[in-house]
Write an enzyme that holds these catalytic residues in place. Structure first.
Site, PDB file in Angstrom:
ATOM      1  N   ARG A  48       0.832  -1.210   0.000  1.00 19.87           N
ATOM      2  CA  ARG A  48       0.000   0.000   0.000  1.00 19.87           C
ATOM      3  C   ARG A  48       0.865   1.258   0.000  1.00 19.87           C
ATOM      4  NH1 ARG A  48      -1.386   4.075  -0.521  1.00 19.87           N
ATOM      5  NH2 ARG A  48      -3.264   5.190   0.056  1.00 19.87           N
ATOM      6  N   ILE A  62      -1.486   7.114   8.284  1.00 18.37           N
ATOM      7  CA  ILE A  62      -2.599   6.171   8.395  1.00 18.37           C
ATOM      8  C   ILE A  62      -2.280   4.948   7.522  1.00 18.37           C
ATOM      9  CG2 ILE A  62      -5.097   5.854   8.317  1.00 18.37           C
ATOM     10  CD1 ILE A  62      -5.409   8.880   8.104  1.00 18.37           C
ATOM     11  N   PRO A  63      -1.302   4.144   7.943  1.00 15.01           N
ATOM     12  CA  PRO A  63      -1.012   2.939   7.162  1.00 15.01           C
ATOM     13  C   PRO A  63      -2.215   2.000   7.205  1.00 15.01           C
ATOM     14  CG  PRO A  63       0.201   2.916   9.231  1.00 15.01           C
ATOM     15  CD  PRO A  63      -0.484   4.244   9.141  1.00 15.01           C
ATOM     16  N   HIS A  64      -2.503   1.367   6.069  1.00 14.13           N
ATOM     17  CA  HIS A  64      -3.664   0.487   6.025  1.00 14.13           C
ATOM     18  C   HIS A  64      -3.513  -0.553   4.926  1.00 14.13           C
ATOM     19  CE1 HIS A  64      -4.422   3.929   3.385  1.00 14.13           C
ATOM     20  NE2 HIS A  64      -5.083   3.083   2.614  1.00 14.13           N
ATOM     21  N   CYS A  65      -4.234  -1.650   5.100  1.00 17.31           N
ATOM     22  CA  CYS A  65      -4.270  -2.670   4.056  1.00 17.31           C
ATOM     23  C   CYS A  65      -5.432  -3.618   4.305  1.00 17.31           C
ATOM     24  CB  CYS A  65      -2.961  -3.452   3.992  1.00 17.31           C
ATOM     25  SG  CYS A  65      -2.686  -4.622   5.343  1.00 17.31           S
TER      26      CYS A  65
END
Length: 150
Positions: A48, A62-65
């Site tokens: 991401r 806001i790291p996300h996956c």
């Protein structure tokens, strides 16, 4: 499991790089029971980031996956002991990461809804200051959950 509880907040994280931060977040998600595969989460988070940095402004990322290894949607919050270099909109390092981990099968609407609410919260100086300075995990959780419920 609530999407965010005090047990999901980690203060004084010693990570010094973005990759260390992502590895920390993935390992905590496994410890919390949200996933059973930290390596798959790290891979998803890094993939991401390669599509475009999740670094925002005012010291936040806001790291996300989405990952098949995620059993239940989970938010993990960490504040770093020292600022971490991360590509951000305002070119400043990151002091707080709010990670969002979503099961692969979930429709994108839940992830996008939570992401957009967190992004809106980051536009409010009082919210940012509370999360960056509070030593009370419950206060951080209350601030985030209040924003997610709106």
């Amino acid at each position: 499991m609530a999407i965010l509880e005090a047990s999901h907040v980690f203060l004084d994280n010693p990570a010094t790089t973005r990759d260390e931060a992502l590895e920390f977040l993935a390992s905590k998600a496994v410890e919390l029971g949200a996933s059973d595969d930290a390596a798959a989460l790290v891979e998803g988070l890094k993939k991401r980031e390669a599509e475009g940095s999740t670094g925002m402004m005012s010291g936040f990322a806001i790291p996300h996956c989405k990952s098949a290894s995620v059993k239940e949607a989970c938010v993990v919050v960490t504040r770093f002991a020292n600022p971490v270099e991360w590509e951000t909109m305002d070119k400043n390092p990151v002091t707080v990461a709010i990670a969002l981990l979503i099961p692969d099968g979930d429709l994108g609407t839940k992830q996008l809804r939570i992401l957009s609410k967190i992004a809106v919260m980051l536009m409010h100086d009082d919210f940012c200051e509370k999360v960056q300075k509070s030593e009370d995990a419950d206060a951080i959780v209350a601030a985030i959950n209040e924003g997610l419920e709106q």
